[in-house]
Write an enzyme that holds these catalytic residues in place. Structure first.
Site, PDB file in Angstrom:
ATOM      1  N   GLU A 189       0.991  -1.211  -0.008  1.00 24.13           N
ATOM      2  CA  GLU A 189      -0.044   0.173  -0.001  1.00 24.13           C
ATOM      3  C   GLU A 189       0.834   1.268   0.003  1.00 24.13           C
ATOM      4  O   GLU A 189       2.000   0.980   0.389  1.00 24.13           O
ATOM      5  CB  GLU A 189      -1.174   0.050   1.314  1.00 24.13           C
ATOM      6  CG  GLU A 189      -1.758  -1.164   1.113  1.00 24.13           C
ATOM      7  CD  GLU A 189      -2.737  -1.085   2.813  1.00 24.13           C
ATOM      8  OE1 GLU A 189      -2.537  -0.172   3.088  1.00 24.13           O
ATOM      9  OE2 GLU A 189      -3.486  -2.004   2.664  1.00 24.13           O
ATOM     10  N   SER A 192       2.528   1.293   3.124  1.00 18.01           N
ATOM     11  CA  SER A 192       2.928   0.025   3.731  1.00 18.01           C
ATOM     12  C   SER A 192       3.721  -0.912   2.634  1.00 18.01           C
ATOM     13  O   SER A 192       3.087  -1.263   1.756  1.00 18.01           O
ATOM     14  CB  SER A 192       1.593  -0.743   4.062  1.00 18.01           C
ATOM     15  OG  SER A 192       1.927  -2.238   4.554  1.00 18.01           O
ATOM     16  N   GLY A 193       5.242  -0.874   2.938  1.00 21.09           N
ATOM     17  CA  GLY A 193       5.669  -1.506   1.834  1.00 21.09           C
ATOM     18  C   GLY A 193       6.364  -2.902   2.617  1.00 21.09           C
ATOM     19  O   GLY A 193       5.626  -4.152   2.710  1.00 21.09           O
ATOM     20  N   SER A 222       1.532  -6.291  -9.623  1.00 22.88           N
ATOM     21  CA  SER A 222       1.667  -7.106 -10.820  1.00 22.88           C
ATOM     22  C   SER A 222       0.527  -7.897 -11.063  1.00 22.88           C
ATOM     23  O   SER A 222      -0.309  -8.547 -10.143  1.00 22.88           O
ATOM     24  CB  SER A 222       2.856  -8.035 -10.476  1.00 22.88           C
ATOM     25  OG  SER A 222       4.101  -7.338 -10.357  1.00 22.88           O
ATOM     26  N   GLU A 432       9.129  -8.313  -3.432  1.00 23.01           N
ATOM     27  CA  GLU A 432       9.099  -9.496  -2.712  1.00 23.01           C
ATOM     28  C   GLU A 432      10.006  -9.728  -1.515  1.00 23.01           C
ATOM     29  O   GLU A 432      10.808 -10.634  -1.218  1.00 23.01           O
ATOM     30  CB  GLU A 432       9.365 -10.908  -3.654  1.00 23.01           C
ATOM     31  CG  GLU A 432       8.240 -11.010  -4.390  1.00 23.01           C
ATOM     32  CD  GLU A 432       8.079 -12.183  -5.189  1.00 23.01           C
ATOM     33  OE1 GLU A 432       8.696 -13.427  -4.626  1.00 23.01           O
ATOM     34  OE2 GLU A 432       7.622 -12.445  -6.266  1.00 23.01           O
ATOM     35  N   GLY A 433      10.422  -8.313  -0.824  1.00 23.75           N
ATOM     36  CA  GLY A 433      11.174  -8.288   0.139  1.00 23.75           C
ATOM     37  C   GLY A 433      12.579  -7.487  -0.369  1.00 23.75           C
ATOM     38  O   GLY A 433      13.120  -8.126  -1.046  1.00 23.75           O
TER      39      GLY A 433
END
Length: 626
Positions: A189, A192-193, A222, A432-433
């Site tokens: 968001e 919010s990552g 994605s 993805e981190g």
């Protein structure tokens, strides 16, 4: 003997430094909530933080495919490679910023949208190792298409595979496997990552208890503009057994057909342009209660497991990209003549190509070590997967950069293809981190595991006679470390390590012992406050990455030497070179981590950063006085 143990126990209890150690280790038992791990894990990565070389996962290099699985994989691999060579045009995809419909249909015909969906649910039913091989091929050809496929199955509907009940799997997986429906993973968001717990999207149970009402938005999703099925994470009020109600993250399966689900225009991106990335909005979306994944309030666990389970595929895909970069560099270096000589004879070019090849060898070894461990049923592989993602994404960037340098001006040109690869690669260190967060994840998860072990030692000292083995073992290890003697890590005498690699194995053993001792020192010094020392933790993570790489190539090169494969001598040379260079980096990073002088440097760096932030940019005046 009992008097001896009593003396050890008494000495340990009376020593202020040891008392401080036990106190700090106890505090550190809750240093991180990244993931609960089993008390006694078989993970090499976790046990590394205890200074142990737990070899079950890594030696010998795992073989997990039977003859039928190999034959099937070869068939799928040949079909996939042929498709990407003959039907997919990566440069065209990049230029159009989309995957053309006929390409999508071809991928569906291949079964590429359901690689790990069980056969009985219309997927190919591949193992993790088989999946790794196919995505490696995709990564060698088109990372943009790889994201379309990966966002769909590696994370998009992975939650249904991992946590879905039979009804959810039967309902959703067949159409997802066929590519009839596309999936997306909705976590990030605007505010919010990496901090998944700070999400604002919210779902509230309806008055009749039959639906959740979802409101909020997600960014940079994605497949966000293509997806029909979304795995969405939202805050929900959850009441515990004591009657207290708190917001917790819950995972939901959301269908676009529910209504209230919309998306923005495709984002304009630096790379992976043919993949669809869009903001997704949820307005009063009615989600049936049976579409909760992993239980109410269990969303954080679901998200972390999805990401941990998906990272190995990224490692394999990037190994494929690295192989492509090496091929492009070698093809040019072998044909380009300057100063009357082929440029591959110049030492500068030779060093670049050798380092590219070594990095690829390490990443590829990690990819198939991790996927095999997953297929073998090991439960704790989260540290190894994070290490693999960090190493492969940064190694691939190195290979692309050096390939462009070797190709010179040609590498900078669009038609060559490498400049597209470099643009595509940049995102892999972020999503993805982010690699920055994953380094902290590696360090803190390992320290948490080590802290539990020392807490057990503290308990044992309350009854030293009844816990004689634990007390004597701990005391002996501490004494040996203090004297600089070996604590028993002995990879060079492991029968699974080929005799030709003994020197490299000794370096790895020494690095593991140094690592374990450093973790002890850091907990003595910082206790639970180690979680705030990110510059220190980064050095710890760097050392862990190098050590895991050393063990992976030792295992793989040993197998190659023992089976006398054609490339065995070169693999041995790459293994020995990597272990030599990695051992130096490990020693340097671990010494920096415990150095007071370097801590002063870290504090100075923090001060400089604060000043730059305060000034909104560079602090100094321009040299010309402007």
């Amino acid at each position: 003997m009992f008097r001896s143990v009593a003396r050890i126990s008494s000495a340990l209890k009376q020593n202020k430094l040891q008392n401080h150690l036990f106190q700090k280790w106890s505090e550190c038992a809750v240093v991180t909530q990244t993931r609960n791990v089993s008390e006694e894990s078989k993970s090499f990565g976790l046990n590394l933080f205890r200074g142990q070389a737990h070899g079950e996962q890594v030696f010998p290099f795992p073989e997990v495919l039977n003859e039928e699985q190999r034959d099937n994989l070869q068939m799928f691999a040949d079909q996939t490679a042929k498709f990407f060579e003959e039907q997919n045009d990566a440069l065209k995809n990049d230029l159009l910023e989309t995957v053309e419909p006929e390409t999508m249909e071809g991928l569906k015909a291949l079964g590429a949208f359901g690689l790990q969906v069980p056969v009985e649910l219309d997927g190919l039913g591949l193992t993790n190792t088989q999946y790794a091989r196919l995505v490696e091929i995709v990564g060698a050809h088109d990372l943009g298409v790889g994201i379309v496929l990966g966002a769909h199955q590696s994370i998009g509907f992975k939650g249904i595979l991992l946590f879905g009940n039979d009804e959810q799997k039967q309902k959703y997986l067949p159409k997802l496997a066929a590519g009839e429906n596309i999936a997306a993973f909705c976590l990030t968001e605007p505010a919010s990552g990496s901090d998944a717990g700070s999400i604002k999207t919210r779902a509230v149970l309806s008055d009749d208890g039959k639906h959740y009402i979802l409101n909020g938005s997600k960014i940079w999703i994605s497949n966000g503009g293509l997806a029909e099925i979304f795995t969405v994470f939202a805050q929900t009020p959850v009441t515990d057994k004591n009657g207290d109600t708190k917001d917790k993250v819950t995972a939901f399966i959301v269908e676009r057909s529910y209504g209230g689900v919309t998306n923005g225009a495709p984002e304009k991106k630096m790379g992976i342009k043919c993949s669809n990335t869009a903001e997704v909005y949820f307005e009063d979306v009615k989600i049936p209660v049976e579409n909760v994944l992993g239980g109410e309030g269990g969303g954080f666990k679901v998200a972390m497991n999805i990401l941990n389970n998906g990272r190995f595929g990224m490692v394999a895909a990037l190994a494929g990209t690295m192989r492509y970069c090496v091929h492009k560099a070698v093809d040019h270096a072998g044909s380009r003549v300057q100063f009357g000589k082929s440029i591959h004879t110049f030492g500068t070019i030779q060093e670049k190509i050798a380092q590219m090849a070594i990095r690829h060898y390490v990443a590829e070894s990690m990819a198939y070590m991790i996927s095999a461990n997953m297929d073998q049923g090991f439960k704790d592989f989260q540290i190894e997967a994070a290490i693999g993602k960090i190493y492969a994404s940064e190694g691939a960037w190195y290979c692309a950069d050096e390939a462009i340098q070797i190709l010179g001006g040609m590498g900078f040109m669009r038609d060559c293809g490498i400049e597209r690869v470099m643009r595509d690669l940049r995102i892999f260190r972020i999503f993805e981190g982010t690699n920055d967060i994953l380094r902290l994840f590696v360090a803190l998860t390992g320290i948490q595991y080590a802290g539990k072990h020392l807490k057990d030692v503290q308990k044992a000292l309350k009854n030293p006679i009844g816990n004689i083995g634990t007390v004597v073992g701990f005391a002996g290890k501490m004494a040996k470390r203090k004297l600089g003697a070996s604590t028993g890590v002995d990879l060079h005498n492991d029968s699974n390590v080929n005799p030709e690699l003994q020197d490299a194995a000794k370096k790895a053993s020494k690095a593991i012992e140094h690592f374990g001792g450093t973790i002890d020192q850091l907990l003595i010094k910082y206790g639970k406050n180690i979680m705030h020392e990110q510059m220190v933790l980064n050095r710890v993570a760097e050392a862990a990455i190098d050590i895991y790489g050393m063990v992976c190539v030792l295992s793989r090169a040993s197998r190659s030497l023992s089976t006398n494969v054609a490339s065995a001598s070169t693999e041995s040379a790459m293994c020995q070179t990597f272990c030599e260079e990695a051992s130096v980096r490990v020693e340097t990073n671990l010494n920096i981590a415990v150095s007071d002088r370097n801590m002063k440097t870290f504090r100075t760096l923090s001060t400089i950063s604060d000043e730059v932030i305060k000034h909104g940019g560079c602090v100094q005046e321009h040299p010309l006085g402007f």
